[in-house]
Motif scaffolding. Structure first.
Motif, PDB file in Angstrom:
ATOM      1  N   LEU A  39     -72.854 -82.712 -54.605  1.00 24.11           N
ATOM      2  CA  LEU A  39     -71.358 -83.617 -54.926  1.00 24.11           C
ATOM      3  C   LEU A  39     -71.128 -83.093 -56.319  1.00 24.11           C
ATOM      4  O   LEU A  39     -70.076 -82.392 -56.632  1.00 24.11           O
ATOM      5  CB  LEU A  39     -71.611 -85.108 -54.856  1.00 24.11           C
ATOM      6  N   GLY A  40     -72.078 -83.249 -57.352  1.00 27.07           N
ATOM      7  CA  GLY A  40     -71.744 -83.096 -58.815  1.00 27.07           C
ATOM      8  C   GLY A  40     -71.681 -81.351 -58.975  1.00 27.07           C
ATOM      9  O   GLY A  40     -70.583 -81.089 -59.699  1.00 27.07           O
ATOM     10  N   SER A  41     -72.221 -80.860 -58.205  1.00 25.94           N
ATOM     11  CA  SER A  41     -71.982 -79.030 -58.478  1.00 25.94           C
ATOM     12  C   SER A  41     -70.644 -78.811 -57.880  1.00 25.94           C
ATOM     13  O   SER A  41     -69.885 -78.064 -58.097  1.00 25.94           O
ATOM     14  CB  SER A  41     -72.801 -78.363 -57.416  1.00 25.94           C
ATOM     15  N   ARG A  42     -70.152 -79.331 -56.502  1.00 34.99           N
ATOM     16  CA  ARG A  42     -68.692 -79.178 -56.062  1.00 34.99           C
ATOM     17  C   ARG A  42     -67.674 -79.492 -56.837  1.00 34.99           C
ATOM     18  O   ARG A  42     -66.681 -78.997 -57.111  1.00 34.99           O
ATOM     19  CB  ARG A  42     -68.702 -79.950 -54.824  1.00 34.99           C
ATOM     20  N   MET A  43     -68.101 -80.903 -57.507  1.00 37.81           N
ATOM     21  CA  MET A  43     -67.091 -81.251 -58.504  1.00 37.81           C
ATOM     22  C   MET A  43     -67.025 -80.334 -59.830  1.00 37.81           C
ATOM     23  O   MET A  43     -65.746 -80.160 -60.200  1.00 37.81           O
ATOM     24  CB  MET A  43     -67.445 -82.699 -58.983  1.00 37.81           C
ATOM     25  N   ARG A  44     -68.048 -80.082 -60.248  1.00 37.81           N
ATOM     26  CA  ARG A  44     -68.060 -79.058 -61.296  1.00 37.81           C
ATOM     27  C   ARG A  44     -67.460 -77.647 -60.998  1.00 37.81           C
ATOM     28  O   ARG A  44     -66.507 -77.139 -61.930  1.00 37.81           O
ATOM     29  CB  ARG A  44     -69.619 -78.459 -61.785  1.00 37.81           C
ATOM     30  N   GLU A  45     -67.540 -77.090 -59.827  1.00 39.41           N
ATOM     31  CA  GLU A  45     -67.030 -75.900 -59.372  1.00 39.41           C
ATOM     32  C   GLU A  45     -65.325 -75.997 -59.266  1.00 39.41           C
ATOM     33  O   GLU A  45     -64.710 -75.171 -59.904  1.00 39.41           O
ATOM     34  CB  GLU A  45     -67.391 -75.338 -58.174  1.00 39.41           C
ATOM     35  N   ALA A  46     -65.045 -77.200 -58.910  1.00 40.56           N
ATOM     36  CA  ALA A  46     -63.585 -77.577 -58.606  1.00 40.56           C
ATOM     37  C   ALA A  46     -62.893 -77.800 -60.231  1.00 40.56           C
ATOM     38  O   ALA A  46     -61.857 -77.386 -60.400  1.00 40.56           O
ATOM     39  CB  ALA A  46     -63.228 -78.761 -57.759  1.00 40.56           C
ATOM     40  N   ALA A  47     -63.467 -78.391 -60.985  1.00 43.39           N
ATOM     41  CA  ALA A  47     -62.965 -78.633 -62.401  1.00 43.39           C
ATOM     42  C   ALA A  47     -63.043 -77.551 -63.011  1.00 43.39           C
ATOM     43  O   ALA A  47     -62.075 -77.340 -63.974  1.00 43.39           O
ATOM     44  CB  ALA A  47     -63.943 -79.604 -63.115  1.00 43.39           C
ATOM     45  N   LEU A  48     -64.010 -76.422 -63.084  1.00 45.94           N
ATOM     46  CA  LEU A  48     -64.080 -75.243 -63.558  1.00 45.94           C
ATOM     47  C   LEU A  48     -62.607 -74.371 -62.939  1.00 45.94           C
ATOM     48  O   LEU A  48     -61.875 -73.600 -63.961  1.00 45.94           O
ATOM     49  CB  LEU A  48     -65.442 -74.301 -63.538  1.00 45.94           C
ATOM     50  N   ALA A  49     -62.649 -74.154 -61.868  1.00 41.53           N
ATOM     51  CA  ALA A  49     -61.409 -73.316 -61.267  1.00 41.53           C
ATOM     52  C   ALA A  49     -60.160 -74.051 -61.746  1.00 41.53           C
ATOM     53  O   ALA A  49     -59.078 -73.135 -61.997  1.00 41.53           O
ATOM     54  CB  ALA A  49     -61.555 -73.572 -59.617  1.00 41.53           C
ATOM     55  N   ALA A  50     -60.009 -75.274 -61.970  1.00 40.00           N
ATOM     56  CA  ALA A  50     -58.909 -75.980 -62.373  1.00 40.00           C
ATOM     57  C   ALA A  50     -58.701 -76.037 -64.045  1.00 40.00           C
ATOM     58  O   ALA A  50     -57.688 -76.543 -64.461  1.00 40.00           O
ATOM     59  CB  ALA A  50     -58.659 -77.387 -61.920  1.00 40.00           C
ATOM     60  N   GLY A  51     -59.539 -75.794 -64.745  1.00 40.91           N
ATOM     61  CA  GLY A  51     -59.758 -75.583 -66.170  1.00 40.91           C
ATOM     62  C   GLY A  51     -59.489 -76.818 -66.855  1.00 40.91           C
ATOM     63  O   GLY A  51     -59.239 -77.182 -67.999  1.00 40.91           O
TER      64      GLY A  51
END
Length: 166
Positions: free
Chosen positions: A32-44
């Motif tokens: 879950l944390g990794s998915r949240m990180r990827e989404a946050a990175l993609a959205a800046g």
């Protein structure tokens, strides 16, 4: 203004009732944390993300634009979610809905506790609250919405029901 707070509080209470998981463990926290990180990175998004199980911090990441201040806010909001067993946003809204101020009326040290949006309890059906998932770095409603979005997505996937995907 109280009507607006009451409407938002009602929505947050529905989210708290809805987002109860069948299970959650260390592997789930990492995924879950990794998915949240990827989404946050993609959205800046300039946020920190943290997940706890019990008293242990089991996932933490800081993204570009975040700071140590965000870590402090995350810790304070996590203490609120853990103490009250509900979202840090919901706790703050509950106080404001009845004309109270969390920082003075909760009788808790505001250096250690912050009832601002962004941390959500990890609740397991039939068990209760086992941890927290949260972010800090955006306005409180946006922090809360980001966590809710990802908990909903997590809850709806087969792996959150105990069927691991490779």
């Amino acid at each position: 203004m109280t009507d607006d707070i009451s409407a938002v509080l009602a929505r947050v209470e529905e989210e708290e009732a809805e987002l109860v998981l069948p299970r959650f463990d260390l592997a789930d926290a990492w995924a879950l944390g990794s998915r949240m990180r990827e989404a946050a990175l993609a959205a800046g998004l300039p946020i920190v993300i943290g997940i706890t199980l019990g008293e242990a911090r089991v996932f933490h990441t800081a993204l570009p634009g975040s700071s140590a201040d965000n870590d402090g806010w995350l810790d304070r909001k996590t203490r609120v979610a853990r103490r009250y067993g509900r979202s840090s946003y919901g706790v703050g809204l509950s106080f404001r809905a009845v004309g109270k101020d969390f920082d003075t009326d909760a009788r808790l040290d505001p250096v250690l506790f912050a009832a601002h949006g962004g941390v959500f309890p990890i609740s397991i059906a039939g068990v209760g609250t086992v941890g927290t998932v949260g972010v800090s770095g955006l306005p409180q409603a946006a922090d809360h919405a980001f966590v809710v979005e990802h908990l909903r997505a997590w809850q709806s996937q087969p792996s959150s029901a105990g069927v691991r995907q490779a």
